[in-house]
Design a protein around this motif. Structure first.
Motif, PDB file in Angstrom:
ATOM      1  N   GLY A 143      20.174  14.704 -13.945  1.00 27.49           N
ATOM      2  CA  GLY A 143      20.607  16.011 -13.444  1.00 27.49           C
ATOM      3  C   GLY A 143      22.107  16.079 -13.286  1.00 27.49           C
ATOM      4  O   GLY A 143      22.616  16.639 -12.324  1.00 27.49           O
ATOM      5  N   ALA A 144      22.825  15.492 -14.246  1.00 26.15           N
ATOM      6  CA  ALA A 144      24.283  15.462 -14.133  1.00 26.15           C
ATOM      7  C   ALA A 144      24.922  16.728 -14.682  1.00 26.15           C
ATOM      8  O   ALA A 144      26.050  17.039 -14.338  1.00 26.15           O
ATOM      9  N   ILE A 145      24.196  17.447 -15.530  1.00 28.87           N
ATOM     10  CA  ILE A 145      24.748  18.704 -16.039  1.00 28.87           C
ATOM     11  C   ILE A 145      23.775  19.835 -15.731  1.00 28.87           C
ATOM     12  O   ILE A 145      22.581  19.609 -15.551  1.00 28.87           O
ATOM     13  N   GLY A 146      24.307  21.030 -15.660  1.00 29.18           N
ATOM     14  CA  GLY A 146      23.474  22.186 -15.376  1.00 29.18           C
ATOM     15  C   GLY A 146      24.180  23.443 -15.822  1.00 29.18           C
ATOM     16  O   GLY A 146      25.311  23.392 -16.305  1.00 29.18           O
ATOM     17  N   PHE A 147      23.498  24.558 -15.650  1.00 33.10           N
ATOM     18  CA  PHE A 147      24.139  25.824 -15.982  1.00 33.10           C
ATOM     19  C   PHE A 147      24.984  26.282 -14.805  1.00 33.10           C
ATOM     20  O   PHE A 147      24.655  26.019 -13.654  1.00 33.10           O
ATOM     21  N   ALA A 148      26.067  26.964 -15.113  1.00 31.10           N
ATOM     22  CA  ALA A 148      26.887  27.565 -14.062  1.00 31.10           C
ATOM     23  C   ALA A 148      27.214  28.979 -14.475  1.00 31.10           C
ATOM     24  O   ALA A 148      27.262  29.287 -15.663  1.00 31.10           O
ATOM     25  N   GLY A 149      27.420  29.825 -13.502  1.00 32.22           N
ATOM     26  CA  GLY A 149      27.747  31.214 -13.783  1.00 32.22           C
ATOM     27  C   GLY A 149      26.529  31.967 -14.268  1.00 32.22           C
ATOM     28  O   GLY A 149      25.418  31.452 -14.255  1.00 32.22           O
ATOM     29  N   ARG A 150      26.748  33.209 -14.672  1.00 34.16           N
ATOM     30  CA  ARG A 150      25.617  33.975 -15.203  1.00 34.16           C
ATOM     31  C   ARG A 150      26.107  35.033 -16.183  1.00 34.16           C
ATOM     32  O   ARG A 150      27.295  35.315 -16.274  1.00 34.16           O
ATOM     33  N   ARG A 155      27.404  29.092 -18.662  1.00 35.90           N
ATOM     34  CA  ARG A 155      27.800  27.983 -19.515  1.00 35.90           C
ATOM     35  C   ARG A 155      27.184  26.695 -18.981  1.00 35.90           C
ATOM     36  O   ARG A 155      26.822  26.610 -17.806  1.00 35.90           O
ATOM     37  N   SER A 157      27.690  23.165 -17.587  1.00 35.41           N
ATOM     38  CA  SER A 157      28.845  22.521 -16.966  1.00 35.41           C
ATOM     39  C   SER A 157      28.417  21.406 -16.022  1.00 35.41           C
ATOM     40  O   SER A 157      27.242  21.282 -15.689  1.00 35.41           O
ATOM     41  N   ARG A 158      29.405  20.630 -15.630  1.00 36.09           N
ATOM     42  CA  ARG A 158      29.175  19.629 -14.599  1.00 36.09           C
ATOM     43  C   ARG A 158      29.602  20.252 -13.284  1.00 36.09           C
ATOM     44  O   ARG A 158      30.489  21.105 -13.273  1.00 36.09           O
ATOM     45  N   PRO A 159      29.009  19.828 -12.150  1.00 32.33           N
ATOM     46  CA  PRO A 159      29.427  20.405 -10.879  1.00 32.33           C
ATOM     47  C   PRO A 159      30.921  20.191 -10.668  1.00 32.33           C
ATOM     48  O   PRO A 159      31.409  19.063 -10.797  1.00 32.33           O
ATOM     49  N   PHE A 160      31.632  21.259 -10.371  1.00 37.92           N
ATOM     50  CA  PHE A 160      33.079  21.255 -10.126  1.00 37.92           C
ATOM     51  C   PHE A 160      33.874  20.717 -11.318  1.00 37.92           C
ATOM     52  O   PHE A 160      35.025  20.322 -11.180  1.00 37.92           O
ATOM     53  N   ASP A 161      33.237  20.688 -12.484  1.00 30.48           N
ATOM     54  CA  ASP A 161      33.880  20.208 -13.711  1.00 30.48           C
ATOM     55  C   ASP A 161      34.409  18.783 -13.583  1.00 30.48           C
ATOM     56  O   ASP A 161      35.400  18.401 -14.211  1.00 30.48           O
TER      57      ASP A 161
END
Lengths: 245, 175
Positions: A143-150, A155, A157-161
């Motif tokens: 669970g190191a990457i996920g979707f961000a925004g909508r 996109r 992304s990783r949490p806090f990039d």
């Protein structure tokens, strides 16, 4: 055990199976970009769209994604009807415009006999199929990457990039990504639509009322057969061919 | 804007059940109390609720009511919905950005205002609408922008001499 009809063939599948599973069990190839057998169905790419009606229905059909549609008793499914093929071709045209550099997408476009690209290429590096996100979470348990925004700003992304400490750099996300693999440009000049793999030579006479012969790959049906979008379907020839059998 | 203190976060966390379901209520509470979601708060919430940080980040970036960067003392929402758009909301927004010396919607340097454009606030009969914090300002015009901002700008933060300038500008508009 639900029994359903796919392209006129009755098939009994296990409870909990999807229509896509049932079709693959019969050897019918339905194209997908966001599906992986080891991951939860997602229904994002819509390429697995099929035409569905009930056995007691009034002839009205719905267009549903096969991967998220549970196989139920009495479903009547058409996986390669003219309507479905038209929808897929439009989808592919949009995918090619989004990621013209992807080999997977170009291959599918060739397979569907796409000869034109009406949309301006965007050269995005993501089609938001969610394969990498699901792979990381479900198979790699990271669970190191996920979707961000909508919306348009959604996109992967990783949490806090910042690269998460959960990321083991296993590369599974790259492995499943349908866009990472670049296409070949062949001998011709760079173009939005590749079509290098279109095969015009084979000839096939096996065509049924609303379905193809499902030989994979059967380029004849796709290129010269009755299911081409730019060639009107000659139902009389199809029917006479069936009567001869 | 209040500085975020970890002690307050712990007190907040104690009020919520440690389940996945309390993620959004908890984020809302942090957002209302501290005007934004600081990174360490998200990390703490993720570990406390046993939700992956990726999921917390996903939720925090999905909803427009959450912000990951500090917002100003007053949040100004300019409605750009169809009705407001037709009745001149883009001009109101332009005027507001010019007055606050902002290029695009965002937060002013003195952390007093955060300007956002929103789609519809659900009172199209009052178009064009501007919401500041929880107050709705109906029938906005370019001329009303300055006076409205002035009302919200606290006196001690206002640079000396600006008050007269604002009054002059308003007088010119009204005459």
């Amino acid at each position: 055990m639900p029994t359903l009809k796919i392209n006129g063939i009755s098939v009994e599948v296990e409870r909990g199976a999807s229509v896509l599973d049932a079709a693959r069990f019969l050897g019918i190839h339905i194209p997908t970009l966001c599906h992986d057998d080891g991951l939860t169905p997602y229904g994002a790419c819509r390429l697995c769209v099929v035409e569905v009606s009930n056995s007691n229905g009034n002839g009205r059909t719905k267009m549903l994604s096969a991967c998220t549609l549970p196989a139920e008793d009495g479903l009547v499914v058409q996986t390669h009807s003219a309507k479905v093929e038209k929808a897929r071709r439009l989808l592919l045209e949009m995918y090619v415009a989004t990621c013209p550099q992807s080999k997977t997408i170009q291959d599918l476009a060739s397979k569907y006999g796409m000869r034109q690209e009406r949309l301006a290429p965007k050269f995005d590096n993501c089609i938001q199929c969610g394969l990498c996100v699901r792979m990381c979470e479900e198979q790699m348990m990271a669970g190191a990457i996920g979707f961000a925004g909508r919306g348009a700003k959604r996109r992967v992304s990783r949490p806090f990039d910042i690269t998460s400490p959960l990321c083991r750099q296993c590369g599974a996300c790259l492995y499943v990504c349908p866009v990472c693999e670049l296409r070949c440009h062949g001998s011709s000049a760079e173009s939005t639509l590749c079509n290098g793999c279109l095969n015009f030579s084979t000839v096939c006479f096996q065509s049924y009322d609303d379905a193809m012969c499902f030989l994979d790959p059967c380029h004849a049906c796709e290129v010269g057969g009755p299911f081409r979008s730019d060639v009107p379907v000659k139902l009389s020839t199809v029917k006479s061919a069936q009567q001869e059998k | 804007m209040t500085d975020f203190e970890p002690v307050q976060l712990e007190a907040l966390l104690a009020d919520f059940e440690e389940t996945r379901e309390s993620l959004i209520p908890l984020l809302q509470e942090v957002q209302t109390q501290y005007c934004y979601l600081p990174e360490f708060a998200l990390r703490r919430i993720a570990s406390k609720l046993s939700v992956s940080l990726t999921d917390v980040y996903q939720v925090a970036t999905f909803y427009s009511c959450f912000s990951l960067v500090p917002v100003g003392k007053h949040v100004v929402q300019v409605c750009l919905g169809t009705a407001c758009h037709v009745r001149g909301a883009p001009r109101v927004l332009d005027r507001m950005l010019r007055d606050l010396k902002l290029g695009t919607p965002g937060t002013t340097q003195d952390m007093q205002f955060t300007v956002r454009s929103v789609r519809c606030v659900g009172c199209c009969g009052l178009a064009p609408v501007v919401r500041v914090d929880n107050n709705t300002h109906p029938n906005m015009t370019q001329a009303k922008v300055r006076g409205m901002l002035k009302k919200y700008r606290s006196k001690e933060d206002r640079p000396a001499g600006e008050a007269d300038e604002v009054d002059d500008a308003e007088a010119r508009v009204h005459s």
